[in-house]
Design a protein around this motif. Structure first.
Motif, PDB file in Angstrom:
ATOM      1  N   VAL A 463       0.790  -1.317   0.117  1.00 15.21           N
ATOM      2  CA  VAL A 463       0.191   0.022   0.022  1.00 15.21           C
ATOM      3  C   VAL A 463       0.978   1.186   0.055  1.00 15.21           C
ATOM      4  O   VAL A 463       0.542   2.330  -0.768  1.00 15.21           O
ATOM      5  CB  VAL A 463      -0.955   0.074   1.247  1.00 15.21           C
ATOM      6  CG1 VAL A 463      -1.888   1.291   1.222  1.00 15.21           C
ATOM      7  CG2 VAL A 463      -1.899  -1.174   1.169  1.00 15.21           C
ATOM      8  N   TYR A 464       2.025   1.278   0.759  1.00 17.76           N
ATOM      9  CA  TYR A 464       2.822   2.374   0.880  1.00 17.76           C
ATOM     10  C   TYR A 464       3.381   2.657  -0.637  1.00 17.76           C
ATOM     11  O   TYR A 464       3.442   3.881  -1.093  1.00 17.76           O
ATOM     12  CB  TYR A 464       4.080   2.249   1.704  1.00 17.76           C
ATOM     13  CG  TYR A 464       3.684   2.031   3.173  1.00 17.76           C
ATOM     14  CD1 TYR A 464       2.784   3.002   3.898  1.00 17.76           C
ATOM     15  CD2 TYR A 464       4.399   1.093   4.112  1.00 17.76           C
ATOM     16  CE1 TYR A 464       2.477   2.763   5.195  1.00 17.76           C
ATOM     17  CE2 TYR A 464       4.151   0.988   5.327  1.00 17.76           C
ATOM     18  CZ  TYR A 464       3.017   1.738   5.947  1.00 17.76           C
ATOM     19  OH  TYR A 464       2.940   1.597   7.379  1.00 17.76           O
ATOM     20  N   ASP A 465       3.687   1.631  -1.206  1.00 21.44           N
ATOM     21  CA  ASP A 465       4.434   2.048  -2.560  1.00 21.44           C
ATOM     22  C   ASP A 465       3.396   2.458  -3.464  1.00 21.44           C
ATOM     23  O   ASP A 465       3.510   3.102  -4.554  1.00 21.44           O
ATOM     24  CB  ASP A 465       4.673   0.377  -3.108  1.00 21.44           C
ATOM     25  CG  ASP A 465       5.907   0.650  -4.276  1.00 21.44           C
ATOM     26  OD1 ASP A 465       6.676   1.358  -4.323  1.00 21.44           O
ATOM     27  OD2 ASP A 465       5.364  -0.340  -5.154  1.00 21.44           O
ATOM     28  N   GLU A 479       0.304  12.214   5.880  1.00 22.70           N
ATOM     29  CA  GLU A 479      -0.122  12.599   4.233  1.00 22.70           C
ATOM     30  C   GLU A 479      -0.429  10.991   3.919  1.00 22.70           C
ATOM     31  O   GLU A 479      -1.420  10.675   3.204  1.00 22.70           O
ATOM     32  CB  GLU A 479       0.737  13.242   3.536  1.00 22.70           C
ATOM     33  CG  GLU A 479       0.703  14.770   4.000  1.00 22.70           C
ATOM     34  CD  GLU A 479       1.496  15.511   3.213  1.00 22.70           C
ATOM     35  OE1 GLU A 479       1.517  16.881   3.291  1.00 22.70           O
ATOM     36  OE2 GLU A 479       2.646  14.967   2.541  1.00 22.70           O
ATOM     37  N   VAL A 480       0.485  10.124   3.937  1.00 25.34           N
ATOM     38  CA  VAL A 480       0.335   8.885   3.625  1.00 25.34           C
ATOM     39  C   VAL A 480      -0.883   8.001   4.290  1.00 25.34           C
ATOM     40  O   VAL A 480      -1.872   7.341   3.832  1.00 25.34           O
ATOM     41  CB  VAL A 480       1.763   7.783   3.871  1.00 25.34           C
ATOM     42  CG1 VAL A 480       1.428   6.575   3.371  1.00 25.34           C
ATOM     43  CG2 VAL A 480       3.023   8.594   2.957  1.00 25.34           C
ATOM     44  N   ARG A 481      -1.024   8.171   5.489  1.00 32.03           N
ATOM     45  CA  ARG A 481      -2.022   7.520   6.345  1.00 32.03           C
ATOM     46  C   ARG A 481      -3.292   8.083   5.969  1.00 32.03           C
ATOM     47  O   ARG A 481      -4.179   7.390   5.885  1.00 32.03           O
ATOM     48  CB  ARG A 481      -1.494   7.848   7.818  1.00 32.03           C
ATOM     49  CG  ARG A 481      -2.798   6.872   8.736  1.00 32.03           C
ATOM     50  CD  ARG A 481      -2.060   7.089  10.130  1.00 32.03           C
ATOM     51  NE  ARG A 481      -3.364   6.442  10.938  1.00 32.03           N
ATOM     52  CZ  ARG A 481      -4.247   6.854  11.538  1.00 32.03           C
ATOM     53  NH1 ARG A 481      -4.562   8.132  11.352  1.00 32.03           N
ATOM     54  NH2 ARG A 481      -5.285   5.989  12.345  1.00 32.03           N
ATOM     55  N   GLU A 482      -3.441   9.655   5.612  1.00 34.58           N
ATOM     56  CA  GLU A 482      -4.799  10.191   4.699  1.00 34.58           C
ATOM     57  C   GLU A 482      -5.248   9.530   3.751  1.00 34.58           C
ATOM     58  O   GLU A 482      -6.123   9.499   3.179  1.00 34.58           O
ATOM     59  CB  GLU A 482      -4.518  11.561   5.077  1.00 34.58           C
ATOM     60  CG  GLU A 482      -4.658  12.343   6.300  1.00 34.58           C
ATOM     61  CD  GLU A 482      -4.033  13.777   6.383  1.00 34.58           C
ATOM     62  OE1 GLU A 482      -4.219  14.288   5.137  1.00 34.58           O
ATOM     63  OE2 GLU A 482      -3.961  14.336   7.292  1.00 34.58           O
ATOM     64  N   PRO A 492      -3.360   1.551   9.527  1.00 28.69           N
ATOM     65  CA  PRO A 492      -2.426   1.246  10.620  1.00 28.69           C
ATOM     66  C   PRO A 492      -2.340   2.766  11.270  1.00 28.69           C
ATOM     67  O   PRO A 492      -2.738   3.657  10.930  1.00 28.69           O
ATOM     68  CB  PRO A 492      -1.175   1.118  10.000  1.00 28.69           C
ATOM     69  CG  PRO A 492      -1.089   1.621   8.549  1.00 28.69           C
ATOM     70  CD  PRO A 492      -2.429   1.521   8.232  1.00 28.69           C
ATOM     71  N   GLY A 493      -1.919   2.655  12.600  1.00 29.29           N
ATOM     72  CA  GLY A 493      -1.726   3.708  13.405  1.00 29.29           C
ATOM     73  C   GLY A 493      -0.592   4.621  12.995  1.00 29.29           C
ATOM     74  O   GLY A 493       0.217   4.154  12.436  1.00 29.29           O
TER      75      GLY A 493
END
Length: 573
Positions: A463-465, A479-482, A492-493
């Motif tokens: 997902v990060y990628d 921003e990635v988490r949003e 994830p937290g």
């Protein structure tokens, strides 16, 4: 039961005053627990149905669960002349030593039914004893045997100065013709009784067997053995001399995992742990056709042999115990290192899985196989509802309590049937058994992902990628988490996202800029250079440049995305 060392061969030869090679034709073994030699006894077809211990003081005792049978030398077909049928193993070994064809019966008044089955057509001479007891009544035994056979039977005793056939051989020496001529020339003949049923009725009823008694024989702690390292066949899970229970949930892939394990036993390999090159016997409930497909698709070699559906119904306990003793004899002869039963309930003589006493009675004979030196792997079905730790197996708790290692196989994500990952949970008497391992089935077999935490981290990496690849500029962890997708992998937290991104940047999976301070937070973007491969982190796909984070110590993880893994996996569950 273990193979006899040269020293133990010499000891039994000295005890019986016979050549070691002649004794070894009877296929004896050694019981470390009992400090006794163990001789197999067989049915009329040659299958092992019982084991008899012979102690250094000369005493003999049948092993618990055994049935009495015939003593048949391995070189029987190579010997010529009439067959003598004396009592017991030592007389047979003496006959073999001088080249006389012989088969031993279990006692003076026992084994008539086996003799009838074995010698329905062949000629033989019952050899009695001059022991002042029942051995002198060989004529009575001959009469009963003649009645059952429906034809005449010959019998003879050794010369008066000798107790039995062994004593006769020791007294005369290596003079085969003289010894054999005595029994032929002095043989008496009895005819069958006019009423065959009278012969049957005259056979003494079996005595109450004492084989099932517990034996209390204290030994000092220093005599318990060397405490050697466990000899694992499948590292951490299956070991020589021990029993493993694998419980796999329906269609979760336990037989697929077994097939890959069998593939690895041909020359050694890795299936979530190192696998030795060994010889395997599989007792299978599935038909030959299904196993032939697995053989061709996965690659199972001839170091693996199968017995397909040996019982056409639930076996009787004596039938089951006889089969186990036969397998133990094969193990003792070096034919197999691992015995797999797939599944346990397909061969268990116990009709009630919830009856602890019956379950224990069914399981206990398996010790014959482990004592012969092989490992045992039982595959079993789960209970209806997933149990807590160590309670997934169906039926009585006697089963998981009896075995040495429990392996529970579950889907990594029960909701995603196309997810090729499986979780192995281990409970064991051994420290070497992993508590939890996630395996992933790919084109070339199973790969270790690590623990569940490692597998979850691998999912997040994908997902990060995806998020960073689609961004126009470097992004902060917040921003990635949003941007985390609403469906799919749970969000994830903050601390987890920050830790994952920071760890990935150290391996070169992503570029990082900024000071990590207020006003200048860390920002991440897709790296333009291949990630560095640290110890325990490898790319499974040539040219793959997917993001990765370092796994926990000692765990190898893949940089390939989960979608790629799924599309590459083969094999149905």
């Amino acid at each position: 039961m273990n193979a006899l060392t040269p020293s133990l061969q010499d000891d039994i030869a000295s005890l019986l005053e016979l050549p070691a090679w002649a004794i070894m034709e009877l296929k004896p073994g050694w019981s470390h627990d009992d400090q006794a030699w163990v001789f197999p006894e067989r049915d009329a077809e040659g299958s092992v149905i019982g084991l008899v211990r012979r102690y250094r003081d000369g005493k003999q005792k049948a092993i618990q669960g055994s049935r009495r049978g015939l003593t048949i030398p391995d070189n029987l077909t190579q010997l010529q002349g009439p067959i003598l049928v004396p009592e017991g193993a030592s007389d047979v070994a003496a006959a073999v030593a001088v080249g006389i064809k012989a088969i031993g019966r279990p006692g003076a008044a026992a084994g008539a039914d086996l003799i009838v089955q074995r010698f329905a057509e062949d000629d033989f001479i019952l050899a009695g004893e001059n022991d002042g007891g029942v051995g002198e009544k060989v004529g009575d035994s001959a009469a009963r045997t003649a009645g059952l056979l429906g034809r005449s039977v010959r019998f003879a005793r050794p010369p008066a100065e000798y107790k039995d056939l062994r004593d006769h051989v020791l007294g005369v020496g290596d003079d085969r013709e003289a010894i054999l001529a005595w029994y032929v020339d002095h043989a008496e003949t009895v005819e069958p009784q006019s009423d065959p049923q009278a012969a049957v009725d005259s056979i003494p009823a079996p005595r109450e067997m004492v084989l099932a008694r517990n034996e209390f024989k204290p030994i000092p702690a220093s005599a318990l053995g060397s405490g050697e390292a466990i000899d694992f066949i499948w590292d951490g899970y299956v070991a020589r001399g021990f029993i493993t229970l694998m419980v796999g949930f329906w269609k979760a892939g336990k037989t697929t995992l077994l097939a890959h394990l069998l593939h690895a036993t041909a020359g050694g390999g890795v299936v979530g742990g190192e696998v030795q090159a060994v010889k395997v016997l599989v007792i299978a409930e599935e038909g030959a056709g299904l196993w032939a497909r697995r053989r061709d698709e996965i690659g199972i070699d001839d170091n693996v042999q199968f017995i397909i559906r040996p019982f056409k119904g639930r076996p009787q306990r004596t039938e089951w115990e006889g089969s186990v003793l036969e397998i133990a004899n094969w193990v003792h002869d070096g034919q197999y290192d691992l015995v797999v039963i797939d599944t346990w309930q397909s061969v268990s003589p116990s009709p009630d899985e919830n009856d602890s006493a019956k379950m224990m009675a069914a399981l206990t004979p398996l010790h014959h196989i482990t004592e012969a030196g092989a490992g045992v792997l039982l595959l079993h079905h789960p209970r209806k509802g997933d149990g807590t730790e160590g309670t997934a197996s169906r039926g009585s708790g006697a089963l998981p309590g009896f075995v040495d290692v429990i392996v529970e196989l579950r889907r990594y994500d029960a909701k995603q049937h196309d997810d090729t990952r499986r979780v192995l949970t281990g409970l064991s008497r051994f420290d070497e058994t992993p508590d939890e391992v996630v395996l992933d089935l790919r084109e070339d077999g199973y790969h270790v992902v690590g623990s569940k935490a490692d597998a979850m981290r691998e999912d997040r990496v994908v997902v990060y990628d995806e998020i960073l690849s689609g961004a126009d500029s470097p992004m902060t962890a917040d921003e990635v988490r949003e941007q985390w997708p609403v469906t799919g992998i749970p969000k994830p937290g903050k601390r987890t996202v920050g830790g994952d991104l920071k760890a990935g940047s150290t391996t070169g999976s992503w570029d990082r800029r900024g000071e990590g301070k207020k006003g200048d937070p860390y920002r991440y973007s897709v790296s333009r250079k291949p990630p560095a491969l640290s110890a325990g982190n490898e790319s499974e796909s040539p040219g793959a440049n997917r993001a990765s984070v370092p796994p926990s110590e000692g765990v190898r993880t893949s940089a390939v995305g989960r979608d790629t893994i799924r599309s590459n996996a083969t094999g149905s569950r």
